[in-house]
Design a protein around this motif. Sequence first.
Motif, short mmCIF file in Angstrom:
data_model
loop_
_atom_site.label_atom_id
_atom_site.label_comp_id
_atom_site.label_asym_id
_atom_site.label_seq_id
_atom_site.Cartn_x
_atom_site.Cartn_y
_atom_site.Cartn_z
N TYR A 41 0.88 -1.20 -0.19
CA TYR A 41 0.03 -0.06 0.11
C TYR A 41 0.79 1.24 0.08
CZ TYR A 41 -4.49 -2.09 0.79
OH TYR A 41 -5.80 -2.87 0.64
N ASN A 42 2.00 1.14 0.63
CA ASN A 42 3.07 2.32 0.72
C ASN A 42 3.59 2.50 -0.68
OD1 ASN A 42 4.49 4.55 1.98
ND2 ASN A 42 6.24 3.02 2.25
N LEU A 43 3.82 1.48 -1.19
CA LEU A 43 4.40 1.62 -2.49
C LEU A 43 3.27 1.99 -3.61
CD1 LEU A 43 6.66 -1.38 -2.45
CD2 LEU A 43 7.41 0.93 -2.64
N VAL A 44 2.11 1.93 -3.51
CA VAL A 44 1.13 2.25 -4.34
C VAL A 44 0.80 3.61 -4.15
CG1 VAL A 44 -1.40 2.19 -4.86
CG2 VAL A 44 -0.16 -0.03 -4.53
N SER A 45 0.70 4.04 -2.97
CA SER A 45 0.57 5.58 -2.71
C SER A 45 1.76 6.42 -3.09
CB SER A 45 0.29 5.70 -1.33
OG SER A 45 1.36 5.71 -0.32
N LYS A 46 2.96 5.90 -3.11
CA LYS A 46 4.35 6.59 -3.68
C LYS A 46 4.15 6.58 -5.13
CE LYS A 46 6.54 6.92 0.44
NZ LYS A 46 6.88 8.25 0.91
N LYS A 63 1.89 10.11 -3.32
CA LYS A 63 1.10 10.51 -2.19
C LYS A 63 2.24 10.15 -1.13
CE LYS A 63 -2.74 11.47 -3.73
NZ LYS A 63 -3.52 12.77 -3.62
N SER A 64 1.94 10.53 0.37
CA SER A 64 3.01 10.38 1.04
C SER A 64 2.52 9.28 1.98
CB SER A 64 2.85 11.75 2.02
OG SER A 64 1.40 11.84 2.74
N GLU A 65 3.26 9.15 2.98
CA GLU A 65 2.82 7.92 4.18
C GLU A 65 1.73 8.36 4.93
OE1 GLU A 65 5.88 9.61 3.99
OE2 GLU A 65 7.29 8.22 3.25
N GLY A 66 1.43 9.42 4.98
CA GLY A 66 -0.04 9.72 5.68
C GLY A 66 -1.23 9.27 4.66
N PHE A 67 -1.14 9.19 3.59
CA PHE A 67 -2.04 8.57 2.56
C PHE A 67 -1.91 7.15 2.73
CE2 PHE A 67 -4.18 7.67 -1.32
CZ PHE A 67 -5.15 8.44 -1.39
N THR A 68 -0.69 6.71 2.89
CA THR A 68 -0.52 5.29 3.14
C THR A 68 -1.37 4.72 4.47
OG1 THR A 68 1.46 4.93 2.15
CG2 THR A 68 1.06 3.19 3.63
N VAL A 69 -1.00 5.43 5.45
CA VAL A 69 -2.02 5.28 6.74
C VAL A 69 -3.33 5.35 6.68
CG1 VAL A 69 -2.31 6.10 9.17
CG2 VAL A 69 -0.09 6.02 8.14
N LEU A 89 -8.14 7.77 -4.37
CA LEU A 89 -6.68 7.70 -5.24
C LEU A 89 -7.14 7.54 -6.80
CD1 LEU A 89 -3.76 7.33 -5.20
CD2 LEU A 89 -3.81 5.04 -4.87
N GLY A 90 -8.47 6.57 -7.22
CA GLY A 90 -8.94 6.44 -8.18
C GLY A 90 -9.57 7.63 -9.09
N PHE A 91 -10.29 8.17 -8.26
CA PHE A 91 -11.17 9.27 -8.85
C PHE A 91 -10.45 10.48 -8.58
CE2 PHE A 91 -14.29 6.03 -8.00
CZ PHE A 91 -14.67 5.90 -9.41
N GLY A 92 -9.46 10.69 -7.95
CA GLY A 92 -8.80 11.98 -7.56
C GLY A 92 -7.88 12.50 -8.63
N ALA A 152 -4.71 12.49 -8.72
CA ALA A 152 -3.23 11.80 -8.36
C ALA A 152 -3.02 10.96 -9.92
CB ALA A 152 -3.38 10.64 -7.47
N LYS A 153 -1.82 11.32 -10.24
CA LYS A 153 -1.34 10.73 -11.69
C LYS A 153 -0.46 9.49 -11.30
CE LYS A 153 -2.68 14.08 -14.60
NZ LYS A 153 -4.32 14.24 -14.32
N TYR A 154 -0.45 8.47 -12.30
CA TYR A 154 0.44 7.33 -11.83
C TYR A 154 1.97 7.98 -12.38
CZ TYR A 154 2.46 3.09 -12.48
OH TYR A 154 3.54 2.02 -12.39
N LEU A 155 2.95 7.98 -11.56
CA LEU A 155 4.11 8.66 -11.84
C LEU A 155 5.28 7.30 -12.25
CD1 LEU A 155 4.54 10.90 -8.71
CD2 LEU A 155 3.85 11.42 -10.93
N GLY A 156 4.86 6.12 -12.06
CA GLY A 156 5.66 4.92 -12.42
C GLY A 156 6.04 4.38 -11.03
N PRO A 157 6.58 3.21 -11.34
CA PRO A 157 6.93 2.41 -10.11
C PRO A 157 7.78 3.11 -9.19
CG PRO A 157 7.98 1.41 -12.13
CD PRO A 157 6.87 2.44 -12.45
N SER A 158 7.60 2.83 -7.90
CA SER A 158 8.41 3.43 -6.87
C SER A 158 9.46 2.61 -6.28
CB SER A 158 7.42 4.21 -5.78
OG SER A 158 6.74 3.15 -5.07
N ALA A 159 9.25 1.28 -6.57
CA ALA A 159 10.17 0.14 -6.05
C ALA A 159 11.65 0.69 -6.24
CB ALA A 159 9.71 -1.13 -6.14
N ALA A 160 12.49 0.32 -5.44
CA ALA A 160 13.88 0.54 -5.73
C ALA A 160 14.43 -0.61 -6.77
CB ALA A 160 14.70 0.42 -4.50
N GLU A 161 13.67 -1.82 -6.70
CA GLU A 161 14.02 -2.89 -7.57
C GLU A 161 13.65 -2.50 -9.19
OE1 GLU A 161 13.79 -4.95 -3.75
OE2 GLU A 161 12.43 -3.29 -4.92
#
Length: 162
Positions: free
Chosen positions: A84-89, A93-99, A112-115, A117-126
């Motif tokens: 969920y944290n990686l989806v919000s990132k 979005k921030s960690e508060g959104f993850t909470v 997240l779906g109707f707001g 927010a734009k998809y910025l790409g994967p946030s995972a380090a891998e």
Amino acid sequence: MNEYESSGVAAGIGGGIAFVYLAVIVIMIVGMWKVFEKAGKPGWAAIIPIYNLIILLEIVGKPMIWILWLIIPCVNIVFAIWLYNLVSKSFGKSEGFTVGMVIFPYIFWPILGFGSAKYLGPSAAEAQNGGFGNNPFNNQNNPFNKPSDNQNTPNDTPPPVV
């Protein structure tokens, strides 16, 4: 009030609670559907139980071994919160959104779906480092990886004398 009337009232209350519960689930699934579409994935994947986790892992750029971690009891709680944290990132979005996504997913998935927010790409380090964790040679902030203008010219300055 006799026992037949009270059981009818209890059935009505139970039916009302079941209706509200199903409405909340539908709202969450519709929000998840829109999140998948924003990320360029098929929206219908939100309603397929294990496949939606696979699509979420593709959205955040995590390896498929995470499916195993997401179905092991007790371990899945930690990895679901991390996911969920990686989806919000991935949507900026921030960690508060993850909470909020962890505590109130039926509110925050539709946000997240109707707001806006734009998809910025994967946030995972891998995903950013070629799939092998924290690769220091692929770090864009590393000062030694800055391209210089004179890469093809030989270095005429002698090495420093120590």
